[in-house]
Structure formats: C-alpha cells, structure tokens
Design a protein around this motif. Structure first.
Motif, mmCIF file in Angstrom:
data_model
loop_
_atom_site.group_PDB
_atom_site.id
_atom_site.type_symbol
_atom_site.label_atom_id
_atom_site.label_comp_id
_atom_site.label_asym_id
_atom_site.label_seq_id
_atom_site.Cartn_x
_atom_site.Cartn_y
_atom_site.Cartn_z
ATOM 1 N N TYR A 12 0.847 -1.193 0.000
ATOM 2 C CA TYR A 12 0.000 0.000 0.000
ATOM 3 C C TYR A 12 0.882 1.242 0.000
ATOM 4 C CZ TYR A 12 -3.558 -3.283 1.702
ATOM 5 O OH TYR A 12 -4.406 -4.339 1.846
ATOM 6 N N ASP A 13 0.508 2.214 -0.825
ATOM 7 C CA ASP A 13 1.107 3.542 -0.801
ATOM 8 C C ASP A 13 -0.003 4.523 -0.463
ATOM 9 O OD1 ASP A 13 3.618 2.653 -1.518
ATOM 10 O OD2 ASP A 13 3.511 3.383 -3.593
ATOM 11 N N VAL A 14 0.191 5.305 0.579
ATOM 12 C CA VAL A 14 -0.757 6.357 0.911
ATOM 13 C C VAL A 14 -0.100 7.663 0.496
ATOM 14 C CG1 VAL A 14 -2.119 7.463 2.719
ATOM 15 C CG2 VAL A 14 -1.685 4.991 2.833
ATOM 16 N N ASP A 15 -0.638 8.265 -0.562
ATOM 17 C CA ASP A 15 -0.068 9.487 -1.138
ATOM 18 C C ASP A 15 -0.633 10.693 -0.392
ATOM 19 O OD1 ASP A 15 0.737 11.661 -2.645
ATOM 20 O OD2 ASP A 15 0.291 10.708 -4.568
ATOM 21 N N LEU A 16 0.249 11.375 0.327
ATOM 22 C CA LEU A 16 -0.150 12.524 1.144
ATOM 23 C C LEU A 16 0.254 13.856 0.504
ATOM 24 C CD1 LEU A 16 0.956 11.004 4.565
ATOM 25 C CD2 LEU A 16 -1.356 11.079 3.631
ATOM 26 N N SER A 17 0.617 13.842 -0.762
ATOM 27 C CA SER A 17 1.128 15.052 -1.420
ATOM 28 C C SER A 17 0.109 16.180 -1.481
ATOM 29 C CB SER A 17 1.627 14.727 -2.833
ATOM 30 O OG SER A 17 0.560 14.249 -3.644
ATOM 31 N N LYS A 18 -1.174 15.856 -1.490
ATOM 32 C CA LYS A 18 -2.212 16.886 -1.611
ATOM 33 C C LYS A 18 -2.961 17.124 -0.306
ATOM 34 C CE LYS A 18 -2.788 16.037 -6.524
ATOM 35 N NZ LYS A 18 -3.700 15.684 -7.604
#
Length: 100
Positions: A42-48
């Motif tokens: 799993y990758d949780v993308d927190l960029s936004k």
C-alpha cells in the motif's frame, strides 16, 4: 477526497487523499482498501493533504491492522513539511515507511 488506484503488475494499491485528512474521509478511506483484492503493498499518497488530525492517524492505524500489522507493507509517500512533522511527533516513522 479519497481516490485509489491498483497496479495489478506490482500488487500495489495507492490511496491518494486530497485536502483535509480528517474524520470526514473515514468512510471513503476505509472503502479504498477494504474491497481491494490481491494487494501486496500500500502507498498512501499525502502530497495533496493540507490538514491532518488525530482521526487521520487512527485511519492509518486501521489500514496497518487490516494489512497485517507488523507484517504490513505500507508507505506514506510525498508527505509535505507540516504533515511529515505531525507523523514524526506521533512516532509513525516507527510504524510506517515515510517518504517526502
């Protein structure tokens, strides 16, 4: 807003959160991973993410438990400065791989 993308080749489910990561995201966040099949990481993308609170930390822990706790392969990716600071204060760097 929460969106998810599954890469069949790698088995990675990417969950991207946009805006405020708080209790209002709970249902969408849980649905993003609970119905996924054949996921190995799993990758949780927190960029936004512009805001993160304690309920968001709890949701990340729910994902970790669902994915196998200590055996889980979860990365919190693209955490910006403020979000990264909160994750470090909460000692999440001990539970997750965190990348900026």
């Amino acid at each position: 807003m929460v969106e998810s993308f599954f890469d069949k080749k790698s088995g990675c489910l990417t969950i991207q959160i946009e805006g405020r990561f708080d209790y209002s995201c709970h249902k969408m966040f849980k649905e993003a991973f609970i119905n996924a099949v054949d996921v190995t990481s799993y990758d949780v993308d927190l960029s936004k993410v512009t805001y993160l609170d304690s309920s968001a930390l709890g949701m990340l822990l729910l994902l970790r438990d669902y994915a196998g706790a200590d055996k889980a392969n979860i990365r919190l990716i693209h955490a910006n400065g403020a979000v990264n600071d909160i994750l470090k204060i909460a000692n999440f760097h001990r539970l997750f791989v965190i990348t900026e």
